[in-house]
Design a protein around this motif. Structure first.
Motif, PDB file in Angstrom:
ATOM      1  N   LEU A 142      19.832  53.828  44.937  1.00  0.00           N
ATOM      2  CA  LEU A 142      18.716  53.628  44.020  1.00  0.00           C
ATOM      3  C   LEU A 142      18.815  54.538  42.803  1.00  0.00           C
ATOM      4  O   LEU A 142      18.673  54.090  41.655  1.00  0.00           O
ATOM      5  N   VAL A 143      19.061  55.818  43.034  1.00  0.00           N
ATOM      6  CA  VAL A 143      19.040  56.795  41.945  1.00  0.00           C
ATOM      7  C   VAL A 143      20.237  56.629  41.015  1.00  0.00           C
ATOM      8  O   VAL A 143      20.118  56.785  39.790  1.00  0.00           O
ATOM      9  N   MET A 144      21.406  56.290  41.573  1.00  0.00           N
ATOM     10  CA  MET A 144      22.635  56.214  40.782  1.00  0.00           C
ATOM     11  C   MET A 144      22.997  54.777  40.433  1.00  0.00           C
ATOM     12  O   MET A 144      24.164  54.477  40.170  1.00  0.00           O
ATOM     13  N   SER A 145      22.024  53.888  40.418  1.00  0.00           N
ATOM     14  CA  SER A 145      22.320  52.467  40.213  1.00  0.00           C
ATOM     15  C   SER A 145      23.005  52.214  38.872  1.00  0.00           C
ATOM     16  O   SER A 145      23.953  51.427  38.779  1.00  0.00           O
ATOM     17  N   THR A 146      22.547  52.872  37.807  1.00  0.00           N
ATOM     18  CA  THR A 146      23.144  52.662  36.485  1.00  0.00           C
ATOM     19  C   THR A 146      24.592  53.131  36.460  1.00  0.00           C
ATOM     20  O   THR A 146      25.482  52.427  35.958  1.00  0.00           O
ATOM     21  N   SER A 147      24.830  54.323  36.995  1.00  0.00           N
ATOM     22  CA  SER A 147      26.195  54.856  37.030  1.00  0.00           C
ATOM     23  C   SER A 147      27.100  54.000  37.911  1.00  0.00           C
ATOM     24  O   SER A 147      28.270  53.766  37.579  1.00  0.00           O
ATOM     25  N   ARG A 148      26.569  53.521  39.028  1.00  0.00           N
ATOM     26  CA  ARG A 148      27.370  52.685  39.924  1.00  0.00           C
ATOM     27  C   ARG A 148      27.757  51.382  39.240  1.00  0.00           C
ATOM     28  O   ARG A 148      28.889  50.921  39.352  1.00  0.00           O
ATOM     29  N   ARG A 149      26.816  50.763  38.527  1.00  0.00           N
ATOM     30  CA  ARG A 149      27.134  49.514  37.827  1.00  0.00           C
ATOM     31  C   ARG A 149      28.184  49.746  36.740  1.00  0.00           C
ATOM     32  O   ARG A 149      29.102  48.931  36.565  1.00  0.00           O
ATOM     33  N   ALA A 150      28.049  50.847  35.998  1.00  0.00           N
ATOM     34  CA  ALA A 150      29.031  51.145  34.948  1.00  0.00           C
ATOM     35  C   ALA A 150      30.413  51.378  35.540  1.00  0.00           C
ATOM     36  O   ALA A 150      31.423  50.883  35.005  1.00  0.00           O
ATOM     37  N   LEU A 151      30.472  52.118  36.641  1.00  0.00           N
ATOM     38  CA  LEU A 151      31.755  52.374  37.288  1.00  0.00           C
ATOM     39  C   LEU A 151      32.378  51.079  37.782  1.00  0.00           C
ATOM     40  O   LEU A 151      33.573  50.837  37.586  1.00  0.00           O
ATOM     41  N   ARG A 152      31.580  50.233  38.415  1.00  0.00           N
ATOM     42  CA  ARG A 152      32.112  48.987  38.938  1.00  0.00           C
ATOM     43  C   ARG A 152      32.581  48.053  37.827  1.00  0.00           C
ATOM     44  O   ARG A 152      33.543  47.303  37.995  1.00  0.00           O
ATOM     45  N   ALA A 153      31.907  48.102  36.681  1.00  0.00           N
ATOM     46  CA  ALA A 153      32.345  47.287  35.552  1.00  0.00           C
ATOM     47  C   ALA A 153      33.722  47.727  35.057  1.00  0.00           C
ATOM     48  O   ALA A 153      34.596  46.904  34.762  1.00  0.00           O
ATOM     49  N   VAL A 154      33.926  49.054  34.986  1.00  0.00           N
ATOM     50  CA  VAL A 154      35.226  49.584  34.556  1.00  0.00           C
ATOM     51  C   VAL A 154      36.311  49.221  35.561  1.00  0.00           C
ATOM     52  O   VAL A 154      37.404  48.761  35.191  1.00  0.00           O
ATOM     53  N   VAL A 155      36.025  49.417  36.850  1.00  0.00           N
ATOM     54  CA  VAL A 155      37.000  49.120  37.890  1.00  0.00           C
ATOM     55  C   VAL A 155      37.328  47.627  37.907  1.00  0.00           C
ATOM     56  O   VAL A 155      38.493  47.226  38.048  1.00  0.00           O
ATOM     57  N   PHE A 156      36.296  46.782  37.742  1.00  0.00           N
ATOM     58  CA  PHE A 156      36.528  45.338  37.750  1.00  0.00           C
ATOM     59  C   PHE A 156      37.404  44.930  36.565  1.00  0.00           C
ATOM     60  O   PHE A 156      38.332  44.121  36.712  1.00  0.00           O
ATOM     61  N   HIS A 168      44.909  44.078  35.355  1.00  0.00           N
ATOM     62  CA  HIS A 168      46.138  44.307  36.104  1.00  0.00           C
ATOM     63  C   HIS A 168      46.603  43.025  36.791  1.00  0.00           C
ATOM     64  O   HIS A 168      47.792  42.681  36.757  1.00  0.00           O
ATOM     65  N   GLU A 169      45.674  42.307  37.389  1.00  0.00           N
ATOM     66  CA  GLU A 169      46.030  41.068  38.078  1.00  0.00           C
ATOM     67  C   GLU A 169      46.505  40.002  37.102  1.00  0.00           C
ATOM     68  O   GLU A 169      47.379  39.196  37.418  1.00  0.00           O
ATOM     69  N   ALA A 170      45.934  39.993  35.893  1.00  0.00           N
ATOM     70  CA  ALA A 170      46.383  39.036  34.879  1.00  0.00           C
ATOM     71  C   ALA A 170      47.826  39.313  34.467  1.00  0.00           C
ATOM     72  O   ALA A 170      48.629  38.383  34.298  1.00  0.00           O
ATOM     73  N   HIS A 171      48.167  40.603  34.308  1.00  0.00           N
ATOM     74  CA  HIS A 171      49.554  40.962  33.982  1.00  0.00           C
ATOM     75  C   HIS A 171      50.493  40.551  35.115  1.00  0.00           C
ATOM     76  O   HIS A 171      51.595  40.045  34.866  1.00  0.00           O
ATOM     77  N   GLU A 172      50.071  40.789  36.352  1.00  0.00           N
ATOM     78  CA  GLU A 172      50.903  40.400  37.493  1.00  0.00           C
ATOM     79  C   GLU A 172      51.096  38.891  37.535  1.00  0.00           C
ATOM     80  O   GLU A 172      52.198  38.392  37.794  1.00  0.00           O
ATOM     81  N   ALA A 173      50.023  38.135  37.301  1.00  0.00           N
ATOM     82  CA  ALA A 173      50.118  36.681  37.320  1.00  0.00           C
ATOM     83  C   ALA A 173      51.041  36.177  36.214  1.00  0.00           C
ATOM     84  O   ALA A 173      51.830  35.236  36.422  1.00  0.00           O
ATOM     85  N   ALA A 174      50.971  36.810  35.030  1.00  0.00           N
ATOM     86  CA  ALA A 174      51.842  36.403  33.927  1.00  0.00           C
ATOM     87  C   ALA A 174      53.300  36.671  34.259  1.00  0.00           C
ATOM     88  O   ALA A 174      54.193  35.871  33.936  1.00  0.00           O
ATOM     89  N   TRP A 175      53.540  37.801  34.910  1.00  0.00           N
ATOM     90  CA  TRP A 175      54.926  38.124  35.265  1.00  0.00           C
ATOM     91  C   TRP A 175      55.447  37.159  36.323  1.00  0.00           C
ATOM     92  O   TRP A 175      56.576  36.659  36.235  1.00  0.00           O
ATOM     93  N   ARG A 176      54.613  36.838  37.303  1.00  0.00           N
ATOM     94  CA  ARG A 176      55.049  35.935  38.376  1.00  0.00           C
ATOM     95  C   ARG A 176      55.188  34.493  37.887  1.00  0.00           C
ATOM     96  O   ARG A 176      55.835  33.683  38.549  1.00  0.00           O
ATOM     97  N   ALA A 177      54.566  34.184  36.755  1.00  0.00           N
ATOM     98  CA  ALA A 177      54.685  32.827  36.220  1.00  0.00           C
ATOM     99  C   ALA A 177      56.135  32.482  35.897  1.00  0.00           C
ATOM    100  O   ALA A 177      56.491  31.292  35.843  1.00  0.00           O
ATOM    101  N   ARG A 178      56.970  33.510  35.699  1.00  0.00           N
ATOM    102  CA  ARG A 178      58.382  33.247  35.434  1.00  0.00           C
ATOM    103  C   ARG A 178      59.058  32.558  36.599  1.00  0.00           C
ATOM    104  O   ARG A 178      60.080  31.916  36.442  1.00  0.00           O
ATOM    105  N   TRP A 179      58.489  32.732  37.811  1.00  0.00           N
ATOM    106  CA  TRP A 179      59.085  32.096  38.984  1.00  0.00           C
ATOM    107  C   TRP A 179      58.905  30.579  38.948  1.00  0.00           C
ATOM    108  O   TRP A 179      59.541  29.858  39.717  1.00  0.00           O
ATOM    109  N   HIS A 180      57.980  30.121  38.109  1.00  0.00           N
ATOM    110  CA  HIS A 180      57.689  28.694  38.044  1.00  0.00           C
ATOM    111  C   HIS A 180      58.324  28.033  36.827  1.00  0.00           C
ATOM    112  O   HIS A 180      57.956  26.912  36.472  1.00  0.00           O
ATOM    113  N   ASP A 181      59.260  28.750  36.190  1.00  0.00           N
ATOM    114  CA  ASP A 181      59.892  28.194  35.002  1.00  0.00           C
ATOM    115  C   ASP A 181      60.700  26.945  35.319  1.00  0.00           C
ATOM    116  O   ASP A 181      60.889  26.075  34.462  1.00  0.00           O
ATOM    117  N   LEU A 182      61.197  26.878  36.538  1.00  0.00           N
ATOM    118  CA  LEU A 182      61.969  25.716  36.938  1.00  0.00           C
ATOM    119  C   LEU A 182      61.003  24.574  37.215  1.00  0.00           C
ATOM    120  O   LEU A 182      60.273  24.586  38.200  1.00  0.00           O
TER     121      LEU A 182
END
Length: 445
Positions: free
Chosen positions: A402-416, A422-436
């Motif tokens: 309850l008390v740290m709700s604002t800080s928790r939301r801000a932290l989770r936004a940064v982490v998300f 990071h996952e988008a970069h990984e997906a872009a790199w793995r897309a090379r496997w589908h070039d064929l």
């Protein structure tokens, strides 16, 4: 997918890249540490005394220093690649022998040196494997080789002192004096090891991947919390007994307050500290990694072992036909339970101060409440004492949500945002496997 040239049949050691995550083999290696924590807990719970707690603290400190050195190696090379797993399996076998011999490390000195010698020799093998691997890692870095040589006296002194602790006490006729000499030698090992970390300093070291470093230590803390649940279940004599509602209630309370302790670290403080270590640079980053993780995680894990022993004793009382949930429990169980949790929160507050440079009033408040509740818990029935502790831990979590709700939301936004990027970069790199492209023409079987 070329570009990776193998040397020999097993392949070379592969360096850790910035942003790397924990290798699966590292988690496999940690299974031996789970067993070691379990052995320490079992040996201490069998005969609770001040001296037994001292011995448990000493073996845990030496074991933890092995793990710190292990984490230093793991932050430079992937333990599951190339020839490295072969060496690490040797270290695992030695560490397993080390754990098996721990109950005999502080046995009667007149009974012989076999157990203490196994502890010393196993320690030599584990540290030897780590030294070989790290020497290979820094072979092309003169600066890091010099820093490694500055740690050589610590390794030599630790080995000599452990061998002396195994061989010298049996030569002393007076059992009391022999035990004092043995304890003194073990204390000297711990002092040498942890003082060296400060004396050598941060010059010449580096944390290649802050992500790997923080995840490594977070996982071992989770493992320690999980081991505490196992110890309570095994040591509380729940196996093979008729299930009763008081036993179910006690076990459930144990799970709930352990989960609350997990939440207290991993909901906000742990993720925020990870970002703080990522933001650090140079010597400041290394110093934070050393102080907050390598050093402060040790007393947190010691606190977990301490409160798990207390919880186990309370559960044993609840399931004992001669006692029961309504009987007040005497002895050290309640002080160890409350004391372990107080210690855990106190060290966690120091961790927060070192990484985030803040102190939460909620943590100060829960320490005061737990200190006041300790004498009350000693006057309550066994199940009542466990329930009181659980209520305090859950209340802390609820208040911080309850008390740290604002800080928790801000932290989770940064982490998300970080994870999705990071996952988008990984997906872009793995897309090379589908070039064929798949052919539209039907294939002929």
């Amino acid at each position: 997918m070329g570009g990776y040239r193998r040397g020999g049949q097993l392949g070379p050691a592969v360096p850790i890249a910035p942003g790397a995550r924990v290798d699966k083999f590292e988690v496999f290696f940690d299974l031996v540490f789970v067993f070691s924590f379990f052995i320490i807990t079992r040996a201490t719970a069998a005969n609770i005394s001040g001296r037994q707690l001292l011995h448990a603290g000493l073996v845990l400190a030496v074991l933890w220093w092995c793990w710190v050195v292990h984490s230093l190696v793991a932050t430079r090379i992937r333990l599951g690649e190339g020839y490295v797993p072969v060496l690490m399996v040797i270290a695992m076998a030695a560490l397993f022998a080390f754990a098996l011999a721990l109950p005999q490390a502080f046995s009667d000195p007149q009974a012989g040196a076999a157990g203490p010698m196994l502890v010393a020799v196993s320690y030599v093998v584990v540290r030897g494997v780590h030294a070989i691997l790290y020497a290979y890692v820094v072979r092309d870095s003169p600066q890091e080789r010099r820093q490694l040589r500055r740690f050589a006296p610590e390794l030599a002194a630790s080995i000599v002192l452990l061998l002396a602790a195994a061989l010298v006490p049996p030569m002393i006729d007076d059992a009391g004096r022999a035990a004092l000499v043995r304890d003194g030698l073990w204390i000297a090992v711990v002092v040498v090891q942890y003082a060296t970390g400060f004396i050598v300093g941060t010059w010449g070291w580096g944390v290649t991947s802050a992500e790997h470093w923080t995840e490594r230590y977070d996982l071992i803390l989770i493992i320690a919390l999980g081991e505490s649940i196992i110890s309570v279940g095994v040591g509380g004599n729940l196996l093979g007994k008729e299930v009763t509602w008081p036993a179910v209630a006690a076990a459930s309370l144990g799970i709930v307050f352990t989960a609350a302790l997990w939440w207290a670290h991993f909901d906000f403080i742990g993720p925020a500290a990870r970002i703080a270590l990522h933001a650090g640079e140079g010597g400041a980053r290394v110093a934070m990694a050393r102080d907050a993780y390598a050093y402060l995680y040790l007393p947190m894990i010691a606190a977990v072992i301490l409160f798990s022993i207390g919880s186990e004793e309370i559960l044993h009382q609840v399931t004992d036909p001669a006692g029961g949930a309504a009987e007040r429990i005497d002895g050290p169980a309640v002080p160890m339970l409350f004391g372990g949790v107080i210690w855990y929160f106190a060290v966690n507050m120091l961790f927060q101060l070192r990484t985030l440079r803040t102190v939460s009033w909620t943590r100060v408040g829960v320490l005061v409440v737990l200190a006041v509740a300790l004498p009350i818990g000693q006057r309550l029935p066994a199940l009542g004492a466990l329930g009181l502790l659980t209520a305090i831990c859950v209340a802390l979590v609820a208040v911080e949500v309850l008390v740290m709700s604002t800080s928790r939301r801000a932290l989770r936004a940064v982490v998300f945002e970080e994870r999705t990027t990071h996952e988008a970069h990984e997906a872009a790199w793995r897309a090379r496997w589908h070039d064929l492209q798949e052919s539209d023409e039907p294939t002929t079987p």
